[in-house]
Design an enzyme around this catalytic site. Sequence first.
Site, PDB file in Angstrom:
ATOM      1  CD  GLN A 195      31.809  61.503  30.955  1.00 50.08           C
ATOM      2  OE1 GLN A 195      31.808  60.300  30.717  1.00 50.08           O
ATOM      3  NE2 GLN A 195      31.025  62.352  30.317  1.00 50.08           N
ATOM      4  N   GLY A 214      34.982  30.087  42.223  1.00 49.52           N
ATOM      5  CA  GLY A 214      36.254  30.588  42.729  1.00 49.52           C
ATOM      6  C   GLY A 214      36.153  31.149  44.131  1.00 49.52           C
ATOM      7  CB  SER A 215      33.554  33.138  45.865  1.00 53.86           C
ATOM      8  OG  SER A 215      33.539  34.180  44.920  1.00 53.86           O
ATOM      9  N   PRO A 272      36.090  25.904  37.230  1.00 52.39           N
ATOM     10  CG  PRO A 272      36.113  24.785  35.176  1.00 52.39           C
ATOM     11  CD  PRO A 272      36.778  24.804  36.522  1.00 52.39           C
ATOM     12  CB  ILE A 280      45.291  29.693  35.828  1.00 53.19           C
ATOM     13  CG1 ILE A 280      44.255  28.751  36.451  1.00 53.19           C
ATOM     14  CG2 ILE A 280      46.622  29.627  36.576  1.00 53.19           C
ATOM     15  CD1 ILE A 280      43.744  29.156  37.830  1.00 53.19           C
ATOM     16  CB  THR A 292      39.653  30.061  40.098  1.00 47.54           C
ATOM     17  OG1 THR A 292      40.057  31.070  41.012  1.00 47.54           O
ATOM     18  CG2 THR A 292      38.209  30.302  39.696  1.00 47.54           C
ATOM     19  N   GLY A 333      36.065  61.981  23.927  1.00 41.61           N
ATOM     20  CA  GLY A 333      36.156  60.893  22.937  1.00 41.61           C
ATOM     21  C   GLY A 333      37.499  60.179  22.989  1.00 41.61           C
ATOM     22  CD  GLU A 336      45.938  36.577  44.821  1.00 44.77           C
ATOM     23  OE1 GLU A 336      45.977  35.560  45.524  1.00 44.77           O
ATOM     24  OE2 GLU A 336      45.401  36.623  43.700  1.00 44.77           O
ATOM     25  N   GLY A 339      41.574  37.778  43.415  1.00 40.08           N
ATOM     26  CA  GLY A 339      42.089  37.683  44.792  1.00 40.08           C
ATOM     27  C   GLY A 339      41.011  37.729  45.858  1.00 40.08           C
TER      28      GLY A 339
HETATM   29  C1  LIG Z   1      41.910  38.051  34.838  1.00 41.60           C
HETATM   30  C2  LIG Z   1      41.746  37.085  35.948  1.00 41.60           C
HETATM   31  C3  LIG Z   1      42.866  36.532  36.554  1.00 41.60           C
HETATM   32  C4  LIG Z   1      42.717  35.586  37.566  1.00 41.60           C
HETATM   33  N1  LIG Z   1      43.833  34.958  38.058  1.00 41.60           N
HETATM   34  C5  LIG Z   1      43.664  33.885  38.876  1.00 41.60           C
HETATM   35  C6  LIG Z   1      44.788  33.076  39.258  1.00 41.60           C
HETATM   36  O1  LIG Z   1      45.928  33.363  38.903  1.00 41.60           O
HETATM   37  N2  LIG Z   1      44.560  31.983  40.031  1.00 41.60           N
HETATM   38  C7  LIG Z   1      43.313  31.629  40.454  1.00 41.60           C
HETATM   39  O2  LIG Z   1      43.191  30.618  41.130  1.00 41.60           O
HETATM   40  N3  LIG Z   1      42.217  32.383  40.133  1.00 41.60           N
HETATM   41  C8  LIG Z   1      42.379  33.486  39.344  1.00 41.60           C
HETATM   42  N4  LIG Z   1      41.292  34.238  38.973  1.00 41.60           N
HETATM   43  C9  LIG Z   1      39.974  33.859  39.462  1.00 41.60           C
HETATM   44  C10 LIG Z   1      39.392  34.821  40.485  1.00 41.60           C
HETATM   45  O3  LIG Z   1      40.073  34.699  41.702  1.00 41.60           O
HETATM   46  C11 LIG Z   1      37.890  34.467  40.606  1.00 41.60           C
HETATM   47  O4  LIG Z   1      37.276  34.872  39.411  1.00 41.60           O
HETATM   48  C12 LIG Z   1      37.232  35.128  41.790  1.00 41.60           C
HETATM   49  O5  LIG Z   1      37.726  34.602  43.000  1.00 41.60           O
HETATM   50  C13 LIG Z   1      35.719  34.922  41.764  1.00 41.60           C
HETATM   51  O6  LIG Z   1      35.385  33.577  41.560  1.00 41.60           O
HETATM   52  P1  LIG Z   1      34.361  33.201  40.402  1.00 41.60           P
HETATM   53  O7  LIG Z   1      34.767  33.875  39.162  1.00 41.60           O
HETATM   54  O8  LIG Z   1      34.206  31.732  40.355  1.00 41.60           O
HETATM   55  O9  LIG Z   1      32.977  33.860  40.849  1.00 41.60           O
HETATM   56  P2  LIG Z   1      31.895  33.204  41.806  1.00 41.60           P
HETATM   57  O10 LIG Z   1      32.518  32.662  43.018  1.00 41.60           O
HETATM   58  O11 LIG Z   1      31.007  32.310  41.017  1.00 41.60           O
HETATM   59  O12 LIG Z   1      31.055  34.511  42.211  1.00 41.60           O
HETATM   60  C14 LIG Z   1      30.183  35.172  41.288  1.00 41.60           C
HETATM   61  C15 LIG Z   1      29.625  36.430  41.956  1.00 41.60           C
HETATM   62  O13 LIG Z   1      28.898  36.057  43.141  1.00 41.60           O
HETATM   63  C16 LIG Z   1      29.425  36.747  44.256  1.00 41.60           C
HETATM   64  N5  LIG Z   1      29.386  35.865  45.414  1.00 41.60           N
HETATM   65  C17 LIG Z   1      29.938  34.641  45.540  1.00 41.60           C
HETATM   66  N6  LIG Z   1      29.677  34.142  46.755  1.00 41.60           N
HETATM   67  C18 LIG Z   1      28.958  35.087  47.426  1.00 41.60           C
HETATM   68  C19 LIG Z   1      28.409  35.174  48.731  1.00 41.60           C
HETATM   69  N7  LIG Z   1      28.578  34.197  49.624  1.00 41.60           N
HETATM   70  N8  LIG Z   1      27.732  36.290  49.071  1.00 41.60           N
HETATM   71  C20 LIG Z   1      27.562  37.296  48.173  1.00 41.60           C
HETATM   72  N9  LIG Z   1      28.068  37.276  46.917  1.00 41.60           N
HETATM   73  C21 LIG Z   1      28.772  36.180  46.552  1.00 41.60           C
HETATM   74  C22 LIG Z   1      30.866  37.085  43.883  1.00 41.60           C
HETATM   75  O14 LIG Z   1      31.335  38.182  44.641  1.00 41.60           O
HETATM   76  C23 LIG Z   1      30.706  37.408  42.431  1.00 41.60           C
HETATM   77  O15 LIG Z   1      30.234  38.732  42.286  1.00 41.60           O
HETATM   78  C24 LIG Z   1      41.418  35.225  38.011  1.00 41.60           C
HETATM   79  C25 LIG Z   1      40.299  35.816  37.420  1.00 41.60           C
HETATM   80  C26 LIG Z   1      40.444  36.708  36.389  1.00 41.60           C
HETATM   81  C27 LIG Z   1      39.207  37.273  35.745  1.00 41.60           C
END
Ligand SMILES: Cc1cc2nc3c(=O)[nH]c(=O)nc-3n(C[C@H](O)[C@H](O)[C@H](O)COP(=O)(O)OP(=O)(O)OC[C@H]3O[C@@H](n4cnc5c(N)ncnc54)[C@H](O)[C@@H]3O)c2cc1C
Length: 369
Positions: free
Chosen positions: A326, A133-134, A130, A159, A128, A330, A232, A353
Amino acid sequence: MSDPFATEERRRLRELTRAFVGREVLPHLDDWERAGEVPRALHRRAAGIGLLGIGFPEEIGGSGGDLLDSIVVTEELILAGGSSGLVAALFTHGIALPHIVATGRGELIERFVRPTLAGERIGCLAITEPDGGSDVAGVRTKAVEDGDDYVVNGTKTFITSGARADFATTAVQTRDGFRLLVADGGFRVTRRLDKMGWHCSDTAELAFVDVRVPRGHVVGGFAELMTHFASERLSLAVQAYAIAERCLALTLAWVRDRHTFGRPLASRQLVRHRLAEMARQVEVAKTYVRHVAVRVASGERLVTEVAMAKNTAVATCDHVVDQAVQLHGGLGYVRDAEVERHYRDARIMGIGGGTTEIMNEIIAKQLGV
Ligand SMILES: Cc1cc2nc3c(=O)[nH]c(=O)nc-3n(C[C@H](O)[C@H](O)[C@H](O)COP(=O)(O)OP(=O)(O)OC[C@H]3O[C@@H](n4cnc5c(N)ncnc54)[C@H](O)[C@@H]3O)c2cc1C
């Protein structure tokens, strides 16, 4: 039909895991939650009794066993009073190593796999960024060839175990497209991220500035990454139903004990029906996820079913943790209650994931829409 999760061997593995949690985790978990990480010594202790190597062949330093054995360990780490944050922190190698193992290359096995399974090194999976990630294929971190090396520049975020990691299996763009390569250090931790839950699991932003990585450290491309996403996602699905099962057990004990208006909560029909619904959802999620896992373990390549399994378990988890808090009243809102931690930890299940929406995209594609 005999239950593959209830064999004598897996019963012993469950007992081993439960004893490990009781001895090595429960006395310290609150401290690790405050510290924001688990100690390296825990990796060595888990390795010492063979837990860390479950699911990896003995020839490369593992303890043997397959996906179903890994599931037993994951379930029990949570059911015994540990947490999904603990699973994320201690078993990050479950996402960092498979690509390296799949290459079968001795030098990489000796350098990364064996010491990690021995609890001596910590790895992470850095996909992922900035900017997103998707859209995994859209990563921007660049790897440019220079002699026998790649020179890597870019930023990774969210990460897991990134703050402690010695090496990172990293997604990059090369001249030839998307690649996974293993950076043996060289990256910098630019930020430790404060999170809603998973407090004992460190999460970091990593900067790669002219990091040199030997060309021989390339461990796959996009297809390999997608293949390993299945395990994963199944692991997260298992964590989700295990959290729900644990919260159900904690809530059952609580409603038997807690009296209001002169009677135990458990005597109220509304409460009983809520518990029945929680139990139904746990049973359905657990049965379906395990069913898909058995098929994956037997060699089937399932993508849609894995996505369905993750979303089913996440929906169950979300519902059950909410009801558990729930019904605790408290107490459910304060740090003294274990359900409070699970409630916060649970929120990542539908994000990490591959989000719930991305799982639905996979399912919709299979439907032809
Ligand atoms: C605690 C934690 C641990 C993590 N560990 C790792 C790790 O070890 N390695 C790693 O690489 N990553 C890691 N991640 C990252 C994680 O995999 C990403 O946060 C996740 O894949 C979503 O990517 P993003 O945060 O960039 O959200 P975005 O991709 O920006 O998405 C934002 C929102 O838009 C929605 N969305 C995106 N595209 C679409 C679409 N085409 N249609 C409809 N809805 C959509 C998403 O579902 C989400 O609700 C971690 C995240 C967290 C919070």
